[in-house]
Design an enzyme around this catalytic site. Structure first.
Site, PDB file in Angstrom:
ATOM      1  N   ASN A 213    -120.933 -27.141 -12.967  1.00 39.02           N
ATOM      2  CA  ASN A 213    -121.413 -27.253 -11.594  1.00 39.02           C
ATOM      3  C   ASN A 213    -120.745 -26.200 -10.714  1.00 39.02           C
ATOM      4  O   ASN A 213    -119.565 -25.871 -10.872  1.00 39.02           O
ATOM      5  CB  ASN A 213    -121.222 -28.669 -11.024  1.00 39.02           C
ATOM      6  CG  ASN A 213    -119.826 -29.215 -11.135  1.00 39.02           C
ATOM      7  OD1 ASN A 213    -119.094 -28.900 -12.074  1.00 39.02           O
ATOM      8  ND2 ASN A 213    -119.441 -30.052 -10.185  1.00 39.02           N
TER       9      ASN A 213
ATOM     10  N   GLU B 131    -125.935 -29.340 -15.473  1.00 42.83           N
ATOM     11  CA  GLU B 131    -127.080 -29.419 -16.386  1.00 42.83           C
ATOM     12  C   GLU B 131    -128.107 -28.353 -16.047  1.00 42.83           C
ATOM     13  O   GLU B 131    -128.675 -27.704 -16.931  1.00 42.83           O
ATOM     14  CB  GLU B 131    -127.761 -30.796 -16.288  1.00 42.83           C
ATOM     15  CG  GLU B 131    -126.887 -31.968 -16.691  1.00 42.83           C
ATOM     16  CD  GLU B 131    -126.078 -32.552 -15.566  1.00 42.83           C
ATOM     17  OE1 GLU B 131    -125.618 -31.801 -14.680  1.00 42.83           O
ATOM     18  OE2 GLU B 131    -125.885 -33.775 -15.548  1.00 42.83           O
TER      19      GLU B 131
ATOM     20  N   CYS C 272    -128.063 -36.581 -12.813  1.00 42.92           N
ATOM     21  CA  CYS C 272    -128.821 -37.005 -11.631  1.00 42.92           C
ATOM     22  C   CYS C 272    -130.317 -36.894 -11.921  1.00 42.92           C
ATOM     23  O   CYS C 272    -130.743 -36.242 -12.887  1.00 42.92           O
ATOM     24  CB  CYS C 272    -128.420 -36.174 -10.414  1.00 42.92           C
ATOM     25  SG  CYS C 272    -129.154 -34.537 -10.379  1.00 42.92           S
TER      26      CYS C 272
HETATM   27  N1  THU Z   1    -122.934 -33.076 -10.705  1.00 40.43           N
HETATM   28  C1  THU Z   1    -123.299 -32.425 -11.847  1.00 40.43           C
HETATM   29  O1  THU Z   1    -122.988 -31.247 -12.048  1.00 40.43           O
HETATM   30  N2  THU Z   1    -124.013 -33.115 -12.761  1.00 40.43           N
HETATM   31  C2  THU Z   1    -124.308 -34.445 -12.677  1.00 40.43           C
HETATM   32  O2  THU Z   1    -124.854 -34.994 -13.614  1.00 40.43           O
HETATM   33  C3  THU Z   1    -123.990 -35.183 -11.462  1.00 40.43           C
HETATM   34  C4  THU Z   1    -123.288 -34.436 -10.403  1.00 40.43           C
HETATM   35  C5  THU Z   1    -122.103 -32.336  -9.738  1.00 40.43           C
HETATM   36  C6  THU Z   1    -122.744 -31.999  -8.442  1.00 40.43           C
HETATM   37  C7  THU Z   1    -121.526 -31.836  -7.562  1.00 40.43           C
HETATM   38  O3  THU Z   1    -120.995 -30.530  -7.731  1.00 40.43           O
HETATM   39  C8  THU Z   1    -120.528 -32.827  -8.125  1.00 40.43           C
HETATM   40  O4  THU Z   1    -120.971 -33.111  -9.439  1.00 40.43           O
HETATM   41  C9  THU Z   1    -120.412 -34.102  -7.324  1.00 40.43           C
HETATM   42  O5  THU Z   1    -121.643 -34.681  -7.106  1.00 40.43           O
END
Ligand code: THU
Length: 153
Positions: free
Chosen positions: A51, A64, A92
């Protein structure tokens, strides 16, 4: 050899390890919630993502989607499996929809919940399609042409 949704144990381990390694590259100074993802394509290659957040929060992108876009932008777009590693792995809704664009009914989704990062990961293997019932479907909606059978009939 133990198989998990068509993946050998060795393949599964490579994918889990790749997602966990990618997690270390997360840029998440706002949420402090690092996530890593690794995509296995039908060519047998692995593409990773983490992320990446932004001071303008809404511009942040989940691990993802970074991993899937990494694979697709390298010309490798058939997703056989995707692993996600974070404290409590649950992609998500937006990422589930993006995965489905490049998945098929057998695409595996591997959830690697690292909990307290004490090495006791909880690994769940399921299918991507099961995580998004009734996904918006570009074929059913007519946005993409139906694939033609190879023999032309
Ligand atoms: N996030 C992801 O990278 N993948 C997920 O499946 C859920 C959330 C990230 C987005 C943000 O940078 C951090 O996690 C908190 O929401």
């Amino acid at each position: 050899m133990i198989k998990a949704h068509g993946l050998s144990r060795a393949r599964l381990k490579s994918l889990v390890d790749a997602a966990k390694a990618a997690r270390k590259k997360a840029y998440c100074p706002y949420s402090h919630h690092p996530v890593g993802a690794a995509v296995l394509t039908d060519k047998g290659r692995i593409y990773t993502g983490a992320n990446v957040e932004n001071a303008s929060y809404g511009l942040s992108l989940c691990a993802e989607r970074v991993a899937v876009f990494n694979a697709v932008s390298r010309g490798d777009s058939k997703v056989r499996a995707i692993a996600v590693a974070c404290k409590d792995a649950r992609p998500c809704g937006a990422c589930r929809q993006v995965v489905m664009e490049f998945a098929d009914r057998s695409t595996a989704l591997i959830l690697v919940s690292t909990g307290k990062d004490d090495g006791n990961d909880k690994i769940t293997v399921t299918r991507a399609a099961l995580m998004l019932p009734g996904a918006f479907d570009p074929l059913a909606s007519g946005l993409l042409p139906q694939p033609q059978p190879k023999n032309g009939r």
